[in-house]
Design an enzyme around this catalytic site. Sequence first.
Site, PDB file in Angstrom:
ATOM      1  N   ARG A  52       1.560 147.445  13.046  1.00 14.85           N
ATOM      2  CA  ARG A  52       0.227 148.045  12.816  1.00 14.85           C
ATOM      3  C   ARG A  52      -0.745 147.327  13.733  1.00 14.85           C
ATOM      4  NH1 ARG A  52       1.235 148.225   6.815  1.00 14.85           N
ATOM      5  NH2 ARG A  52       0.493 146.077   6.818  1.00 14.85           N
ATOM      6  N   TYR A 107     -12.739 153.172  12.259  1.00 11.62           N
ATOM      7  CA  TYR A 107     -11.572 153.011  11.374  1.00 11.62           C
ATOM      8  C   TYR A 107     -11.980 152.243  10.114  1.00 11.62           C
ATOM      9  CZ  TYR A 107      -7.226 151.505   9.325  1.00 11.62           C
ATOM     10  OH  TYR A 107      -6.210 151.269   8.413  1.00 11.62           O
TER      11      TYR A 107
END
Length: 345
Positions: A202, A145
Amino acid sequence: QHDYSNDKTRQRLYHHLNMTSRSFSAVIQDLDEELKDAICLFYLVLRGLDTIEDDMTIDLDTKLPYLRTFHEIIYQKGWTFTKNGPNEKDRQLLVEFDAIIEGFLQLKPAYQTIIADITKRMGNGMAHYATAGIHVETNADYDEYCHYVAGLVGLGLSEMFSACGFESPLVAERKDLSNSMGLFLQKTNIARDYLEDLRDNRRFWPKEIWGQYAETMEDLVKPENKEKALQCLSHMIVNAMEHIRDVLEYLSMIKNPSCFKFCAIPQVMAMATLNLLHSNYKVFTHENIKIRKGETVWLMKESDSMDKVAAIFRLYARQINNKSNSLDPHFVDIGVICGEIEQIC
Ligand SMILES: CC(C)(C)CN1C(=O)[C@@H](CC(=O)N[C@@H](CC(=O)O)C(=O)O)O[C@H](c2cccc3ccccc23)c2cc(Cl)ccc21
């Protein structure tokens, strides 16, 4: 040398740059003429992409195509985005994105190609992690990521430094070092923004790490888990510090003074931030933890040579090492990394 025939375009570009990040915009404007506009536009294109990724008010069916096609959108004269949510600061950039595209289309093709290629790879990576049910679980996911949202930026910048001739082709070839430059910054931001990201739902902390200290990521906020939370934070900090040897090797390759400062300043700010975060329970009680303005000013002034940057890394490594005591399960890891920094520097 691209001539902005109407200086209006250039003025609008640097207005948006100043709106996104005042301190860093000054660093970009100190860059050598040949690179300044290309990196300003790279920064603004990525900010536009990041604003779409971050906007929780846009549903996935709308968001995913934008992320995947942003590398084509940047070639579409006149395009703007008005679907954004209320977040004023970044919203303005997308509402006036036609000015960014105007500037992008005036860059040398070589820079356009680099920016478009990185934007395409980043947009697809963001789309993958934005897809329902996909999130960061393992350390490998975490590195992947961070590669998509920050490592790729390092690759693009290194290609620009080599393409314009300021730096040797080797800088663009050492993709591992360029990637680490991004991972060190992003992993520091993710450790710092634990509470803010939790509030925005998140999840970037890898379960492979927090799972060793709590049942769920939210558990780390509970006061009764304070010791476990600080141990988990220390683990996240060690995970970020693993990139320091690559960061120092990359910086030692950069010879152009304006490129060096541009690259070094965010790295020393990240190192100072890791020092601020270590053993700091405010990570779990406050949002927007930042190093003091005075320290930022000092770091920006002091980051103009490899020797000074090495000394700054050594200084903070010692401070982190002194703070981590034998109760910290990562006490040994931190000692090893700090020992290495002493050797490299
Ligand atoms: C996610 C990120 C770390 C890549 C963001 N990122 C950075 O963080 C900026 C710094 C910045 O924006 N600072 C702001 C942060 C803030 O707003 O809080 C400040 O005010 O100090 O620096 C990076 C950046 C600069 C120099 C070399 C880099 C090599 C690899 C990866 C990124 C590199 C950056 C360069 C470009 Cl061209 C685009 C984005 C970035």
